[in-house]
Design an enzyme around this catalytic site. Structure first.
Site, PDB file in Angstrom:
ATOM      1  N   PRO A  24     -11.270   9.979   4.589  1.00  0.00           N
ATOM      2  CA  PRO A  24     -10.389  10.050   5.754  1.00  0.00           C
ATOM      3  C   PRO A  24      -9.803   8.690   6.098  1.00  0.00           C
ATOM      4  O   PRO A  24     -10.434   7.652   5.876  1.00  0.00           O
ATOM      5  CB  PRO A  24     -11.313  10.548   6.874  1.00  0.00           C
ATOM      6  CG  PRO A  24     -12.689  10.168   6.434  1.00  0.00           C
ATOM      7  CD  PRO A  24     -12.679  10.250   4.940  1.00  0.00           C
ATOM      8  N   ASP A  25      -8.580   8.705   6.614  1.00  0.00           N
ATOM      9  CA  ASP A  25      -8.029   7.452   7.117  1.00  0.00           C
ATOM     10  C   ASP A  25      -8.635   7.169   8.486  1.00  0.00           C
ATOM     11  O   ASP A  25      -9.562   7.857   8.932  1.00  0.00           O
ATOM     12  CB  ASP A  25      -6.496   7.484   7.148  1.00  0.00           C
ATOM     13  CG  ASP A  25      -5.947   8.537   8.113  1.00  0.00           C
ATOM     14  OD1 ASP A  25      -6.730   9.081   8.926  1.00  0.00           O
ATOM     15  OD2 ASP A  25      -4.742   8.811   8.064  1.00  0.00           O
ATOM     16  N   PHE A  26      -8.128   6.172   9.179  1.00  0.00           N
ATOM     17  CA  PHE A  26      -8.746   5.777  10.437  1.00  0.00           C
ATOM     18  C   PHE A  26      -8.111   6.446  11.654  1.00  0.00           C
ATOM     19  O   PHE A  26      -8.806   6.813  12.593  1.00  0.00           O
ATOM     20  CB  PHE A  26      -8.662   4.248  10.606  1.00  0.00           C
ATOM     21  CG  PHE A  26      -9.616   3.512   9.718  1.00  0.00           C
ATOM     22  CD1 PHE A  26     -10.892   3.185  10.154  1.00  0.00           C
ATOM     23  CD2 PHE A  26      -9.256   3.167   8.426  1.00  0.00           C
ATOM     24  CE1 PHE A  26     -11.785   2.510   9.335  1.00  0.00           C
ATOM     25  CE2 PHE A  26     -10.138   2.499   7.589  1.00  0.00           C
ATOM     26  CZ  PHE A  26     -11.401   2.173   8.046  1.00  0.00           C
ATOM     27  N   ARG A  27      -6.789   6.622  11.654  1.00  0.00           N
ATOM     28  CA  ARG A  27      -6.097   6.892  12.906  1.00  0.00           C
ATOM     29  C   ARG A  27      -5.460   8.267  13.029  1.00  0.00           C
ATOM     30  O   ARG A  27      -4.869   8.574  14.061  1.00  0.00           O
ATOM     31  CB  ARG A  27      -5.021   5.816  13.135  1.00  0.00           C
ATOM     32  CG  ARG A  27      -5.636   4.421  13.213  1.00  0.00           C
ATOM     33  CD  ARG A  27      -4.593   3.326  13.376  1.00  0.00           C
ATOM     34  NE  ARG A  27      -5.221   2.021  13.293  1.00  0.00           N
ATOM     35  CZ  ARG A  27      -5.845   1.411  14.288  1.00  0.00           C
ATOM     36  NH1 ARG A  27      -5.891   1.986  15.477  1.00  0.00           N
ATOM     37  NH2 ARG A  27      -6.410   0.230  14.124  1.00  0.00           N
ATOM     38  N   ASN A  98      -8.415  -1.580   2.246  1.00  0.00           N
ATOM     39  CA  ASN A  98      -9.475  -0.608   2.002  1.00  0.00           C
ATOM     40  C   ASN A  98     -10.769  -1.264   1.541  1.00  0.00           C
ATOM     41  O   ASN A  98     -10.756  -2.289   0.845  1.00  0.00           O
ATOM     42  CB  ASN A  98      -9.015   0.419   0.972  1.00  0.00           C
ATOM     43  CG  ASN A  98      -7.834   1.232   1.470  1.00  0.00           C
ATOM     44  OD1 ASN A  98      -7.594   1.295   2.671  1.00  0.00           O
ATOM     45  ND2 ASN A  98      -7.096   1.834   0.566  1.00  0.00           N
ATOM     46  N   ASP A 100     -13.138   0.841   0.075  1.00  0.00           N
ATOM     47  CA  ASP A 100     -13.754   1.920  -0.710  1.00  0.00           C
ATOM     48  C   ASP A 100     -13.953   1.569  -2.179  1.00  0.00           C
ATOM     49  O   ASP A 100     -14.601   2.305  -2.923  1.00  0.00           O
ATOM     50  CB  ASP A 100     -12.944   3.216  -0.586  1.00  0.00           C
ATOM     51  CG  ASP A 100     -11.460   3.033  -0.899  1.00  0.00           C
ATOM     52  OD1 ASP A 100     -11.138   2.314  -1.865  1.00  0.00           O
ATOM     53  OD2 ASP A 100     -10.625   3.610  -0.175  1.00  0.00           O
ATOM     54  N   HIS A 117     -10.038  -6.915   3.599  1.00  0.00           N
ATOM     55  CA  HIS A 117     -11.081  -6.624   4.578  1.00  0.00           C
ATOM     56  C   HIS A 117     -12.461  -6.507   3.940  1.00  0.00           C
ATOM     57  O   HIS A 117     -13.353  -5.863   4.482  1.00  0.00           O
ATOM     58  CB  HIS A 117     -10.716  -5.354   5.357  1.00  0.00           C
ATOM     59  CG  HIS A 117      -9.511  -5.545   6.223  1.00  0.00           C
ATOM     60  ND1 HIS A 117      -8.794  -4.501   6.768  1.00  0.00           N
ATOM     61  CD2 HIS A 117      -8.885  -6.679   6.658  1.00  0.00           C
ATOM     62  CE1 HIS A 117      -7.784  -4.980   7.483  1.00  0.00           C
ATOM     63  NE2 HIS A 117      -7.822  -6.294   7.415  1.00  0.00           N
TER      64      HIS A 117
END
Length: 279
Positions: A24-27, A98, A100, A117
């Site tokens: 899933p994305d964040f927003r 990302n 991941d 990040h």
């Protein structure tokens, strides 16, 4: 690109490139990561990635980290399209928000990748930065334990960059890369997190910027668009596939996917059989 005018392409990506891999994305309202954090008992969604909150209570992040650790998801067409840019000698660098690890998993070389990040690949003390074995950190977290620093006894965490922490040194390659770029490709990002979001404004004014995204974001919300800015909106995997087809690369991308998936499956089978061989 077909005429050979783009030889130093910089790619900027966010969580949207991994949703096709099941992450899933964040927003996104309802389905995004930030919309589903009630069970972690955090005061506001972003606090789960806030270093001050982590210092006081690392357990919510560790609970979430169990589902975020690499290994449960595979790269998708978008990741392999970026690798194809590299294979064709056109990728200067890809900058991703990302954590991941799918860029590495699909075969994008370390020297072409900036994980702005951080990632789960390494771990260290969040206070004194003493390195800690990443496999031991993962084992503790997966067993609902808090890995602690042998030097200062503070909580250890994967080297994912939290709000309030410094960006990795490699991030600052941007000061060399973006002025060299002759095409900026932006995909799957909300361009809301600074200083990453402002990177897209550091290419030369004459450089084309192409946004492939679900929604217009950042400078691409302005009307009229800056000259040399281009926007295509929709499902990102569909957009990237159309882009590859326009370039005549679709078969190249799909063949690379098949080869890499076969290699990963073979490696996985070998790893599963090792304990039996040793016994």
């Amino acid at each position: 690109m077909k005429l050979g005018r783009c030889k130093n392409i910089v790619v900027v990506t966010g969580a949207g490139i991994s949703t096709a891999s099941g992450i899933p994305d964040f927003r996104t309202p309802g389905t995004g990561l930030y919309a589903n954090l009630e069970k972690y008992n955090v005061p506001y969604p972003e606090s789960i990635f806030n270093i001050d909150f982590f210092t006081n209570d690392p357990l919510p992040f560790f609970s979430l980290a169990k589902s975020l650790y690499p290994g449960n998801h595979r790269p998708n067409y978008i990741h392999y399209f970026i690798r194809t840019l590299h294979q064709k000698g056109l990728l200067l660098r890809t900058y991703t928000q990302n954590i991941d690890g799918l860029e590495k998993l699909c075969g994008i070389p370390e020297d072409k990748l900036v994980e702005a990040h951080g990632s789960f690949a390494t771990a260290s003390c969040h206070l004194c930065y003493t390195p800690y074995p990443s496999d031991e950190a993962k084992e503790a977290i997966m067993n609902d334990q808090v890995p602690t620093c042998s030097f200062c006894a503070a909580a250890v965490k994967p080297d994912v960059v939290f709000f309030g922490e410094d960006l990795p040194q490699k991030y600052f390659l941007n000061s060399e890369d973006f002025p060299k770029a002759d095409l900026l490709l932006i995909m799957g990002t909300s361009l809301q997190i600074e200083p990453f979001a402002s990177l897209v404004n550091t290419v030369r004014p004459s450089v084309p910027r192409l946004l492939l995204n679900r929604d217009p974001v950042g400078p691409f919300t302005k009307v009229p668009l800056r000259k040399k800015d281009y926007v295509e909106l929709g499902d990102l995997e569909d957009l990237v596939r159309r882009f590859a087809q326009m370039l005549g690369w679709n078969e190249d991308v799909e063949e690379m996917m098949r080869a890499q998936e076969a290699a990963m499956s073979s490696t996985s089978l070998c790893q599963q059989s090792e304990p039996q061989t040793r016994s």
